[in-house]
Design an enzyme around this catalytic site. Structure first.
Site, PDB file in Angstrom:
ATOM      1  N   HIS A  55       0.833  -1.210   0.000  1.00 15.17           N
ATOM      2  CA  HIS A  55       0.000   0.000   0.000  1.00 15.17           C
ATOM      3  C   HIS A  55       0.866   1.258   0.000  1.00 15.17           C
ATOM      4  O   HIS A  55       2.048   1.216   0.341  1.00 15.17           O
ATOM      5  CB  HIS A  55      -0.901   0.025   1.242  1.00 15.17           C
ATOM      6  CG  HIS A  55      -2.048  -0.923   1.163  1.00 15.17           C
ATOM      7  ND1 HIS A  55      -1.945  -2.240   1.550  1.00 15.17           N
ATOM      8  CD2 HIS A  55      -3.335  -0.758   0.726  1.00 15.17           C
ATOM      9  CE1 HIS A  55      -3.114  -2.840   1.366  1.00 15.17           C
ATOM     10  NE2 HIS A  55      -3.963  -1.977   0.869  1.00 15.17           N
ATOM     11  N   LYS A 102      -0.627   4.926   4.492  1.00 12.17           N
ATOM     12  CA  LYS A 102      -1.438   3.988   5.283  1.00 12.17           C
ATOM     13  C   LYS A 102      -0.742   3.764   6.619  1.00 12.17           C
ATOM     14  O   LYS A 102       0.431   3.424   6.678  1.00 12.17           O
ATOM     15  CB  LYS A 102      -1.573   2.661   4.540  1.00 12.17           C
ATOM     16  CG  LYS A 102      -2.478   1.655   5.242  1.00 12.17           C
ATOM     17  CD  LYS A 102      -2.663   0.407   4.387  1.00 12.17           C
ATOM     18  CE  LYS A 102      -3.602  -0.588   5.024  1.00 12.17           C
ATOM     19  NZ  LYS A 102      -5.002  -0.128   5.090  1.00 12.17           N
TER      20      LYS A 102
END
Lengths: 266, 266, 266, 266
Positions: free
Chosen positions: A155, A159
């Site tokens: 990701h 995040k």
């Protein structure tokens, strides 16, 4: 038959994508929007004003229901609002389709009971991506044959949490069919802590965070002489639309509330 | 119960890997080998000699059956020998497990009929890799939701044929659930012939051939905003062993002959 | 020293991303915008109005130069406008940084000559992605050691052309160091036309087009027993900003015009 | 000119692959083998016997040198034997090409000095795979532009150590050009220990171990909106041959001893 849909959370990013998809769907009718403000006004795309050609906004689900008789309430609000909305919807005979994660297990159980008593269909899905759900389902099927598994999720570095909710959910689904066992060499030496990833009943989860990345996950299943890899790349919020539409159709045909899109995909 | 197995083609590369796997399997007994020569001698690993501690070799299935009463004949010979072997096996009440591609559709139909009449289980599988079969099955399931698909297969450059048999089989399995339709931009321009790959009812197949590669395939399924990729890497012939053992178990419990490992994997 | 920059094409998508990046760069000053309309107005983000706190808009480069004395003109307009803009810039002593593809070879040669005569630095780059340029450079270096190569480019199915410009450019750069030779098995059989891709002096190019994809390319280089893969994923137009800033710095230090970002990356 | 080569460690797996490659090389002559036993016998492939048509075996490098005058000694023995072999080779005027890891830093320094004094070329390379070395070099170059990096190495689960030597070496080479800095979200939360991998000056290393895998490594370099991935797959020991041949040629042209194949690849 045309399904009458109301949305709660229509001004958010997911809500706005859902709204577009529902308005385009040939057999659906977006009849009203539930909001915590703007009572009596109208939604036009992402804008709110007095022009009655838009979608009417209500702050009370009861009033909304009385005036528009929706078949389904799509709720993509936040964890604070969602429980009351869904509870009220079921009581009013409106089928809930919920795309908000964050409902507690107790609340989910309570809503499931309520739906069962009222013989009303509903679905709560933390992830509306059909591709992601297929990845999880396939991994759990393949784990019966290829039981050594590592999950690699990647990701954007904005995040905060590692591992991702989808990675943990995948590991949980696999664990239901896979006997917990230690993987890797019995005498494995991890010379730098963390190299072998996080442990989930013997499976390993690795979280990669880099600028540039969006949301990606790969499940690697190894057997002697072979490797099966199942990967899902999520590039855009638009990918949730087909899952939302599928769920709206599905709740019309059921008399109970299910948790997880995987339970309505064969 | 211990399953008594005979092998035809035990001296070949796949046969030799199968032999090792069957001898290690706790509930199987390798009782005899069918060969076109070496009658009365014995197989020790890949060597043939007079030492009676090895597996006895027969050139006649009838004699082999009379002496050893095998439950299953694993046939990994070549297309020329396989039909007669399987025909004889069924007639003699021995369940065939066939890992040789190259049987014609007519011959497969004939053997299927014969097995049905004799109420005997059997399987003909062009590919015993469970991982590869899962890749194909999952692709066909996912195609119902993500219908735009390209197949990318990659092999060592000593492979003559393009595309690979597995790629074509994958496309066929997908075609059974996917409506044929043109993919790509409607006004697509292929400035260099072949860039967009081979066409299979609108799906595209791309064949990569490079020294270094072994046998790999990737199925890419695209939907708006997302991509699902299912990949299988075959690194070693050892990967066929679990599929062969599974097939041997499976034919003990059925009364018909099936084609394709995918039909005995749930 | 602060570099004074003007932009032509600032209201386009690439221009708008470039504008943001330049305004944030600590040692750059965005002094003016060249447009074909809005003379005398001001640009605020993507909006144009009379508020003089924005960037002043000019329709004449001559006037813009007289009033703002920019060091560099970043031109991200279209093929029709770019030649005149760059020609005028060089004549006025402004260093051009050009991100528009579509200039003819003749025009590039002409501008290169003009820059050389005026001892003025400049760059024309069809691709400002540093990552993509590194992929191409590395592929060309590796091709000296691993000479069997296939290029796989993957784009959204709204792309009309196949193969992509970047794939062809990559193949060209590799061809400069790789002797042209046929790849694959000498007796290769393409059972379905196109399976083996487009041929570029023996190298193969495969173009994948699927909804969901953005812009991706992979260069596979094979040697006996090994594979080197160099992949670039372009997820967002923001990825061009570092290359644009690097080019703006670079043209300040040179006295000629170069073609291709690869020539200013070591 | 034909280069006369002797091998120490020719009966091992790497030695045996090297022997084949050297015997096939048009401009090399395999003159003798150094072993700890079999003095006076001959090597034929992997077999040792009295047949004088094979490669003569010596247990003393001095005698081997007197009789065969090799230009180069390829040493692929083990850490215990290699130091003495290389020391003796340099003293005797034979150029060492060493493919054994496990020499201490002190011993490498000592041999480097000795080679410099004797004006003799040599190379010590822990990894003879050109593809792997290119992956490391390219990663270190790209790190100047894309400084957020994660390394993912994947090996068969019979590997004891994590992370792999190649992953650590890659991280070291990158660290020489990359300023150490923390990656990921500043408030990152690792809910399960190890999820974010091992830390190497801010870079992350993830080690995957699965049956089926061979030896693979991927370096992921992220920048805003883009990702550059450099991957090397090592499928077979044969991949070391080109690096060994390149090293043998290279030591003929130099007067010092270098460490690492990366220093003789441009």
């Amino acid at each position: 038959m045309t399904i009458k849909v109301a949305i709660a959370g229509a001004r958010g990013r997911l809500g706005s994508a859902a709204l577009t998809a529902i308005m385009k769907a040939p057999n659906m009718d977006l009849v009203a929007v539930l909001d915590y403000k703007y009572e009596g006004q109208y939604l036009h795309g992402t804008e709110v004003n007095d022009d009655a050609s838009g979608i009417p906004i209500y702050t009370s689900l009861e009033k909304l229901a009385a005036a528009n008789k929706p078949d389904v309430l799509l709720d993509v609000t936040d964890p604070d609002a969602v429980f009351k909305n869904v509870h009220d919807a079921i009581t009013l005979g409106i089928r809930p389709v919920v795309g908000t994660s964050g409902l507690s297990k107790d609340n989910i159980a309570l809503l499931t009971d309520l739906a069962a008593k009222n013989l009303i269909g509903g679905i709560i899905a933390p992830n509306f991506s059909i591709g992601a759900v297929l990845m999880m389902k396939f991994s759990a099927i393949a784990a019966r044959y290829l039981g050594d598994i590592e999950i690699l999720e990647m990701h954007h570095d904005n995040k905060v949490d590692a591992p991702s909710g989808t990675a943990v959910k995948t590991a949980e689904m696999i664990s239901e069919v896979r006997d917990s066992h230690r993987q890797g060499h019995p005498d494995e030496k991890e010379h730098q802590a963390g190299a072998r990833g996080a442990d989930f009943e013997g499976m390993k989860i690795h979280s990669i965070r880099l600028p540039g990345l969006l949301a990606h996950q790969q499940v690697l299943l190894g057997g002697e002489g072979e490797l099966l890899s199942i990967r899902h790349d999520s590039f855009d919020r638009k990918s949730f639309a087909p899952g939302i539409l599928m769920a709206i159709h599905n709740v019309m045909e059921r008399l109970d509330l299910v948790y997880g899109l995987e339970n309505i995909i064969d």
